[in-house]
Design a protein around this motif. Structure first.
Motif, mmCIF file in Angstrom:
data_model
loop_
_atom_site.group_PDB
_atom_site.id
_atom_site.type_symbol
_atom_site.label_atom_id
_atom_site.label_comp_id
_atom_site.label_asym_id
_atom_site.label_seq_id
_atom_site.Cartn_x
_atom_site.Cartn_y
_atom_site.Cartn_z
ATOM 1 N N TYR A 132 2.989 33.749 6.753
ATOM 2 C CA TYR A 132 2.243 34.902 6.505
ATOM 3 C C TYR A 132 2.549 35.668 7.885
ATOM 4 O O TYR A 132 2.543 35.414 9.095
ATOM 5 N N ILE A 133 2.809 37.124 7.514
ATOM 6 C CA ILE A 133 2.945 38.183 8.631
ATOM 7 C C ILE A 133 1.868 39.159 8.455
ATOM 8 O O ILE A 133 2.303 39.936 7.590
ATOM 9 N N GLY A 134 1.160 39.375 9.354
ATOM 10 C CA GLY A 134 -0.033 40.278 9.071
ATOM 11 C C GLY A 134 0.514 41.662 9.890
ATOM 12 O O GLY A 134 0.733 41.733 10.706
ATOM 13 N N ALA A 135 0.057 42.787 9.023
ATOM 14 C CA ALA A 135 0.335 44.091 9.784
ATOM 15 C C ALA A 135 -0.954 44.967 9.880
ATOM 16 O O ALA A 135 -1.957 44.482 9.283
ATOM 17 N N LYS A 203 -18.831 30.085 5.048
ATOM 18 C CA LYS A 203 -20.425 30.398 5.048
ATOM 19 C C LYS A 203 -21.347 29.595 5.772
ATOM 20 O O LYS A 203 -21.215 28.362 5.732
ATOM 21 N N GLY A 204 -22.027 30.103 6.718
ATOM 22 C CA GLY A 204 -22.791 29.581 7.557
ATOM 23 C C GLY A 204 -22.113 28.686 8.711
ATOM 24 O O GLY A 204 -22.811 28.013 9.354
ATOM 25 N N ASN A 205 -20.923 28.885 8.736
ATOM 26 C CA ASN A 205 -19.975 28.492 9.817
ATOM 27 C C ASN A 205 -20.476 29.166 11.044
ATOM 28 O O ASN A 205 -19.770 30.216 11.224
ATOM 29 N N ALA A 206 -20.951 28.482 11.976
ATOM 30 C CA ALA A 206 -21.403 29.135 13.191
ATOM 31 C C ALA A 206 -20.157 29.614 14.181
ATOM 32 O O ALA A 206 -19.960 30.543 14.830
ATOM 33 N N THR A 207 -19.189 28.839 14.177
ATOM 34 C CA THR A 207 -18.030 28.772 15.067
ATOM 35 C C THR A 207 -17.166 30.079 14.644
ATOM 36 O O THR A 207 -16.824 30.934 15.151
ATOM 37 N N PHE A 208 -17.006 30.075 13.193
ATOM 38 C CA PHE A 208 -16.381 31.177 12.368
ATOM 39 C C PHE A 208 -17.019 32.587 12.836
ATOM 40 O O PHE A 208 -16.554 33.402 13.219
ATOM 41 N N LYS A 209 -18.461 32.695 12.606
ATOM 42 C CA LYS A 209 -19.198 33.803 12.840
ATOM 43 C C LYS A 209 -19.208 34.341 14.413
ATOM 44 O O LYS A 209 -18.903 35.537 14.635
ATOM 45 N N LYS A 210 -19.350 33.329 15.258
ATOM 46 C CA LYS A 210 -18.932 33.779 16.791
ATOM 47 C C LYS A 210 -17.779 34.119 16.976
ATOM 48 O O LYS A 210 -17.478 35.342 17.841
ATOM 49 N N ASP A 211 -16.666 33.574 16.405
ATOM 50 C CA ASP A 211 -15.067 34.144 16.719
ATOM 51 C C ASP A 211 -15.054 35.576 16.085
ATOM 52 O O ASP A 211 -14.286 36.263 16.617
ATOM 53 N N VAL A 212 -15.582 35.916 14.828
ATOM 54 C CA VAL A 212 -15.602 37.136 14.468
ATOM 55 C C VAL A 212 -16.214 38.246 15.088
ATOM 56 O O VAL A 212 -15.664 39.011 15.685
ATOM 57 N N GLU A 213 -17.518 37.920 15.685
ATOM 58 C CA GLU A 213 -18.441 38.749 16.241
ATOM 59 C C GLU A 213 -17.860 38.865 17.798
ATOM 60 O O GLU A 213 -18.023 40.102 18.258
ATOM 61 N N SER A 214 -17.228 38.006 18.346
ATOM 62 C CA SER A 214 -16.870 38.042 19.801
ATOM 63 C C SER A 214 -15.433 38.626 19.909
ATOM 64 O O SER A 214 -14.846 38.781 20.915
ATOM 65 N N GLY A 215 -14.647 38.608 18.695
ATOM 66 C CA GLY A 215 -13.243 39.242 18.786
ATOM 67 C C GLY A 215 -12.411 37.974 19.327
ATOM 68 O O GLY A 215 -11.400 38.221 20.088
ATOM 69 N N THR A 216 -12.650 36.781 19.178
ATOM 70 C CA THR A 216 -11.944 35.757 19.891
ATOM 71 C C THR A 216 -10.265 35.813 19.529
ATOM 72 O O THR A 216 -9.620 35.519 20.426
ATOM 73 N N TYR A 217 -10.044 36.288 18.416
ATOM 74 C CA TYR A 217 -8.407 36.407 17.952
ATOM 75 C C TYR A 217 -8.039 37.816 17.923
ATOM 76 O O TYR A 217 -7.182 38.086 17.274
ATOM 77 N N ASP A 218 -8.814 38.751 18.711
ATOM 78 C CA ASP A 218 -8.358 40.129 18.597
ATOM 79 C C ASP A 218 -6.780 40.308 19.372
ATOM 80 O O ASP A 218 -5.918 40.908 18.784
ATOM 81 N N ALA A 219 -6.601 39.515 20.258
ATOM 82 C CA ALA A 219 -5.277 39.663 20.959
ATOM 83 C C ALA A 219 -4.243 38.956 20.302
ATOM 84 O O ALA A 219 -2.958 39.533 20.023
ATOM 85 N N TRP A 220 -4.844 37.684 19.407
ATOM 86 C CA TRP A 220 -3.857 37.181 18.531
ATOM 87 C C TRP A 220 -3.435 38.231 17.455
ATOM 88 O O TRP A 220 -2.051 38.287 17.119
ATOM 89 N N ALA A 221 -4.402 38.997 16.977
ATOM 90 C CA ALA A 221 -4.034 39.662 15.689
ATOM 91 C C ALA A 221 -3.091 40.942 16.403
ATOM 92 O O ALA A 221 -2.239 41.216 15.350
ATOM 93 N N MET A 222 -2.974 41.396 17.654
ATOM 94 C CA MET A 222 -2.278 42.358 18.021
ATOM 95 C C MET A 222 -0.983 41.981 18.296
ATOM 96 O O MET A 222 0.136 42.476 17.856
ATOM 97 N N LYS A 223 -0.866 40.703 18.534
ATOM 98 C CA LYS A 223 0.436 40.019 18.787
ATOM 99 C C LYS A 223 1.010 39.689 17.363
ATOM 100 O O LYS A 223 2.426 39.953 17.136
ATOM 101 N N MET A 224 0.362 39.370 16.414
ATOM 102 C CA MET A 224 0.861 39.043 14.993
ATOM 103 C C MET A 224 1.517 40.579 14.624
ATOM 104 O O MET A 224 2.306 40.804 13.990
ATOM 105 N N SER A 225 0.692 41.701 14.914
ATOM 106 C CA SER A 225 0.923 42.971 14.178
ATOM 107 C C SER A 225 2.398 43.408 14.862
ATOM 108 O O SER A 225 3.108 44.008 14.157
ATOM 109 N N ALA A 226 2.496 42.923 16.195
ATOM 110 C CA ALA A 226 3.844 43.378 16.819
ATOM 111 C C ALA A 226 4.774 42.666 16.210
ATOM 112 O O ALA A 226 5.797 43.073 16.034
ATOM 113 N N THR A 227 4.549 41.291 15.809
ATOM 114 C CA THR A 227 5.645 40.777 15.018
ATOM 115 C C THR A 227 6.149 41.100 13.792
ATOM 116 O O THR A 227 7.151 41.514 13.564
#
Length: 271
Positions: A132-135, A203-227
């Protein structure tokens, strides 16, 4: 009245008039000074406001900062530099289907709704792995953040499991949840979490919710986009195997029906 008293009265009146004029002149001077000071303060305030606005406008956005981030938190189940290699499937599958998608892309949604179940079936059967390569290019054309934010949320799902990632991707592209391209719904964490509630593992996954709201993988998303940007792929969805595009027969378009996909993938698997 004597001439002397008359003269004294006139002098006293003139003195009172002079004193009154001096007092009025002093009041006028103070008033002018206050006006000048007030104007200067106003000018400084305006200049300060303009300066602040200029400074703020020149500050990089959150996503620009994430793009330049050197320390990248990559989700589990990833490989390669910054974790931008995402390969899902049975280890003994000999072929890999490269899938290039943008979460806001309406054509990707159409592809996933029509052909996605067949792709999943073939993946489960071990016919191929999926890379998978996300844009995020739709954000650039529509001045939004949904592609980037959804890609980050997909990273949070991938951190849970590859299965959660695939199910969440399917939900994001579903007719129920996928918005019009002009509607930047994926920019809102609350909407991404609403979609995630349709996936049991999220659903109800606290870690997933925290990662979405805090942007844990924002930098990763931008690196994927650069790929994706470096891949040379011009649009989404794009499917490739062994470096060659999978297309509908007689065209350069991606296979948008099950029949066309089956024809294209079977030919690629034999190649």
């Amino acid at each position: 009245m004597s001439a002397r008293n008359s003269k004294a009265s006139k002098e006293a009146a003139r003195e009172r008039l002079r004193a009154e004029r001096e007092r009025q002149a002093k009041k006028d001077k103070v008033r002018r000074q206050l006006v000048v000071i007030g104007s200067a303060v106003a000018v400084l305030a305006i200049a300060g406001g303009v300066g602040f606005a200029v400074v703020q406008s020149n500050k990089p956005s959150h996503w620009e900062t994430a793009k330049e981030e050197k320390s990248v938190v990559a989700p589990k189940n990833t490989e390669g530099t910054n974790g931008t290699t995402v390969v899902i499937g049975k280890p003994d599958a000999k072929k890999t289907l490269e899938l290039y998608e943008d979460s806001r892309c309406p054509v990707c949604a159409s592809f996933e709704q029509a052909v996605g179940p067949t792709v999943q079936k073939d993946l489960d059967a071990g016919k191929f792995k999926i890379k998978y390569i996300g844009a995020t290019f739709i954000d650039n054309s529509d001045n939004g953040e949904g592609s980037k934010n959804a890609l980050s949320a997909l990273g949070a799902a991938l951190n849970v499991s590859p299965e959660a990632f695939l199910e969440y991707k399917t939900a994001l592209y579903s007719a129920k949840y996928h918005p019009e391209e002009s509607q930047d719904k994926f920019a809102k964490d609350s909407y991404l979490l609403e979609v995630a509630d349709s996936v049991n593992a999220l659903k109800g996954n606290a870690t997933f919710k925290k990662d979405v709201e805090s942007g844990t993988y924002d930098a990763w998303a931008m690196k994927m986009s650069a790929t994706f940007d470096k891949s040379g792929v011009q649009g989404t969805p794009t499917l490739k195997m062994d470096g060659k595009k999978l297309t509908s027969p007689g065209s350069d378009n991606p296979p948008m029906t099950v029949a066309d996909f089956d024809t294209a993938i079977n030919a690629a698997l034999k190649g």
